[in-house]
Scaffold this motif. Sequence first.
Motif, PDB file in Angstrom:
ATOM      1  N   LYS A 156      28.879  21.543 -12.871  1.00 16.06           N
ATOM      2  CA  LYS A 156      29.978  20.782 -12.799  1.00 16.06           C
ATOM      3  C   LYS A 156      29.854  19.382 -12.862  1.00 16.06           C
ATOM      4  O   LYS A 156      30.643  18.624 -12.397  1.00 16.06           O
ATOM      5  N   VAL A 157      28.734  19.083 -13.384  1.00 11.01           N
ATOM      6  CA  VAL A 157      28.468  17.194 -13.591  1.00 11.01           C
ATOM      7  C   VAL A 157      28.020  17.416 -15.114  1.00 11.01           C
ATOM      8  O   VAL A 157      26.748  16.833 -15.250  1.00 11.01           O
ATOM      9  N   ALA A 158      29.007  17.994 -16.091  1.00 11.76           N
ATOM     10  CA  ALA A 158      28.507  17.746 -17.501  1.00 11.76           C
ATOM     11  C   ALA A 158      27.335  18.228 -17.826  1.00 11.76           C
ATOM     12  O   ALA A 158      26.651  17.968 -18.885  1.00 11.76           O
ATOM     13  N   CYS A 159      26.816  19.218 -17.278  1.00  8.84           N
ATOM     14  CA  CYS A 159      25.450  20.144 -17.184  1.00  8.84           C
ATOM     15  C   CYS A 159      25.502  20.682 -18.587  1.00  8.84           C
ATOM     16  O   CYS A 159      24.413  20.743 -19.481  1.00  8.84           O
ATOM     17  N   THR A 160      26.699  21.550 -19.245  1.00 11.28           N
ATOM     18  CA  THR A 160      26.934  21.984 -20.487  1.00 11.28           C
ATOM     19  C   THR A 160      26.576  21.052 -21.580  1.00 11.28           C
ATOM     20  O   THR A 160      25.466  21.274 -22.539  1.00 11.28           O
ATOM     21  N   ASN A 161      26.970  19.954 -21.476  1.00  7.75           N
ATOM     22  CA  ASN A 161      26.756  19.118 -22.623  1.00  7.75           C
ATOM     23  C   ASN A 161      25.464  18.443 -22.695  1.00  7.75           C
ATOM     24  O   ASN A 161      25.020  18.100 -23.745  1.00  7.75           O
ATOM     25  N   TRP A 162      24.742  18.163 -21.527  1.00  2.00           N
ATOM     26  CA  TRP A 162      23.421  17.776 -21.685  1.00  2.00           C
ATOM     27  C   TRP A 162      22.553  18.824 -21.925  1.00  2.00           C
ATOM     28  O   TRP A 162      21.509  18.583 -22.760  1.00  2.00           O
ATOM     29  N   LYS A 163      22.758  19.900 -21.686  1.00  2.00           N
ATOM     30  CA  LYS A 163      21.889  21.154 -22.370  1.00  2.00           C
ATOM     31  C   LYS A 163      22.104  21.115 -23.852  1.00  2.00           C
ATOM     32  O   LYS A 163      21.169  21.214 -24.710  1.00  2.00           O
ATOM     33  N   ARG A 164      23.406  20.898 -24.321  1.00  5.65           N
ATOM     34  CA  ARG A 164      23.562  20.817 -25.712  1.00  5.65           C
ATOM     35  C   ARG A 164      22.878  19.591 -26.214  1.00  5.65           C
ATOM     36  O   ARG A 164      22.295  19.698 -27.573  1.00  5.65           O
ATOM     37  N   VAL A 165      22.826  18.573 -25.799  1.00  5.69           N
ATOM     38  CA  VAL A 165      22.003  17.323 -26.168  1.00  5.69           C
ATOM     39  C   VAL A 165      20.706  17.528 -25.931  1.00  5.69           C
ATOM     40  O   VAL A 165      20.225  17.391 -27.221  1.00  5.69           O
ATOM     41  N   LEU A 166      20.203  18.096 -25.059  1.00  3.93           N
ATOM     42  CA  LEU A 166      18.621  18.730 -25.390  1.00  3.93           C
ATOM     43  C   LEU A 166      18.168  19.476 -26.257  1.00  3.93           C
ATOM     44  O   LEU A 166      17.322  19.516 -26.827  1.00  3.93           O
ATOM     45  N   LEU A 167      19.133  20.711 -26.678  1.00  7.01           N
ATOM     46  CA  LEU A 167      19.004  21.606 -27.562  1.00  7.01           C
ATOM     47  C   LEU A 167      19.099  20.972 -29.194  1.00  7.01           C
ATOM     48  O   LEU A 167      18.445  21.038 -29.938  1.00  7.01           O
ATOM     49  N   ALA A 168      20.011  19.821 -29.092  1.00  5.38           N
ATOM     50  CA  ALA A 168      20.251  19.163 -30.372  1.00  5.38           C
ATOM     51  C   ALA A 168      18.988  18.098 -30.653  1.00  5.38           C
ATOM     52  O   ALA A 168      18.566  18.141 -31.731  1.00  5.38           O
ATOM     53  N   LEU A 169      18.476  17.600 -29.710  1.00  5.21           N
ATOM     54  CA  LEU A 169      17.382  16.870 -29.776  1.00  5.21           C
ATOM     55  C   LEU A 169      16.059  17.661 -30.301  1.00  5.21           C
ATOM     56  O   LEU A 169      15.244  17.186 -31.184  1.00  5.21           O
ATOM     57  N   SER A 170      16.050  18.800 -29.946  1.00  3.72           N
ATOM     58  CA  SER A 170      14.787  19.759 -30.444  1.00  3.72           C
ATOM     59  C   SER A 170      15.077  20.363 -31.796  1.00  3.72           C
ATOM     60  O   SER A 170      14.417  21.018 -32.239  1.00  3.72           O
ATOM     61  N   GLY A 171      16.383  20.078 -32.324  1.00  2.00           N
ATOM     62  CA  GLY A 171      16.703  20.407 -33.686  1.00  2.00           C
ATOM     63  C   GLY A 171      17.730  21.537 -33.794  1.00  2.00           C
ATOM     64  O   GLY A 171      18.085  22.086 -35.110  1.00  2.00           O
ATOM     65  N   HIS A 172      18.433  22.029 -32.804  1.00  2.00           N
ATOM     66  CA  HIS A 172      19.230  23.090 -33.032  1.00  2.00           C
ATOM     67  C   HIS A 172      20.560  22.478 -33.563  1.00  2.00           C
ATOM     68  O   HIS A 172      20.856  21.315 -33.370  1.00  2.00           O
ATOM     69  N   ALA A 173      21.283  23.444 -34.268  1.00  2.00           N
ATOM     70  CA  ALA A 173      22.640  22.936 -34.745  1.00  2.00           C
ATOM     71  C   ALA A 173      22.399  21.610 -35.524  1.00  2.00           C
ATOM     72  O   ALA A 173      23.422  20.681 -35.763  1.00  2.00           O
ATOM     73  N   ARG A 174      21.152  21.490 -36.258  1.00  2.00           N
ATOM     74  CA  ARG A 174      21.221  20.426 -37.251  1.00  2.00           C
ATOM     75  C   ARG A 174      21.379  18.977 -36.373  1.00  2.00           C
ATOM     76  O   ARG A 174      21.995  18.126 -36.619  1.00  2.00           O
TER      77      ARG A 174
END
Length: 340
Positions: free
Chosen positions: A113-131
Amino acid sequence: MGRRCWRRRALAAACLGAALLLLGAAPRALRPAFENSLGSGWLGGKKRSPLQMLYDLDQGPRSALAEVHRQRRDLLRRACSRHTRRQRLLGPEDLRHVLVDDAHGLLYCYVPKVACTNWKRVLLALSGHARGDPHAIPAHEAHAPGRLPSLADFTPAEINRRLRAYLAFLFVREPFERLASAYRNKFARPYSAAFQRRYGTRIVRRLRPRAHPDALARGHDVRFAEFLAYLLDPRTRREEPFNEHWERAHALCHPCRLRYDVVGKFETLAEDAAFVLGLVGAPGLRFPAPPPRAKAAAARDLAERLFRDISPFYQRRLFDLYRMDFLLFNYSAPSYLRLH
């Protein structure tokens, strides 16, 4: 902060035991060099790590935002010193919420409930997921077990090295707004049927005399007052730990044991997220847009509306339950509470 503080940080990290972790025994500081730590690409001198970037900001003329984050670190350290005494040792499972990005030297403690979904998305994006596009990563994929490594997955020696060399950050939120958001999301929305069956039926069975069989079977109509009574019931935590959606942020992230370099806030999400990504050195990556101000105001209004019908006695008890989050992260008691 000087080089002497770096020796304190190294000493604190060295206190990691083989079986139990005694973390954060000395103030964490920013170190100018990271020789022989982990062998990631940025450690070879090709790129400055996020922690080195923060050290550079701390040594030179600070921007207004860098000064805000320095003050938050200092406030948290003083609050820990003032309000915590003897603390239990931490084991690896206490670090389950601390996610690891070895490629960029990041430790992120997520608080639901503190934007953790978006932070997880960002960490995945940093590792190359979803281009590299966080917006293209579905929420269920961001939360899938095992997608992001946790600090609890490593040996004590490996944990030690990461604590010494990585930028550690977390994001927090005004505790009662977070609690109201958790209630609305998990008990007042039809798409949370599985959650309602697990927790809602338990709440109804325990706290609602002569409950309707449908409510006992589905747990779909839990009232806010019942939810709060469940949290305050001593049996709840005797049976199992709080669910992460309403567990206190300090109990998830242990900020008086783990020393965080950046304390972001939901209330300043856009600025604080940009600050972290600036330290990472990912200019092409954008944090998903935070809620508009109107929606943020609506979240405050929701919390006020829900707590309005709660008696002062239970307001006080609930404030005491979440007191450490208010104290450690410098939140004032909401003006709508009747605590006296």
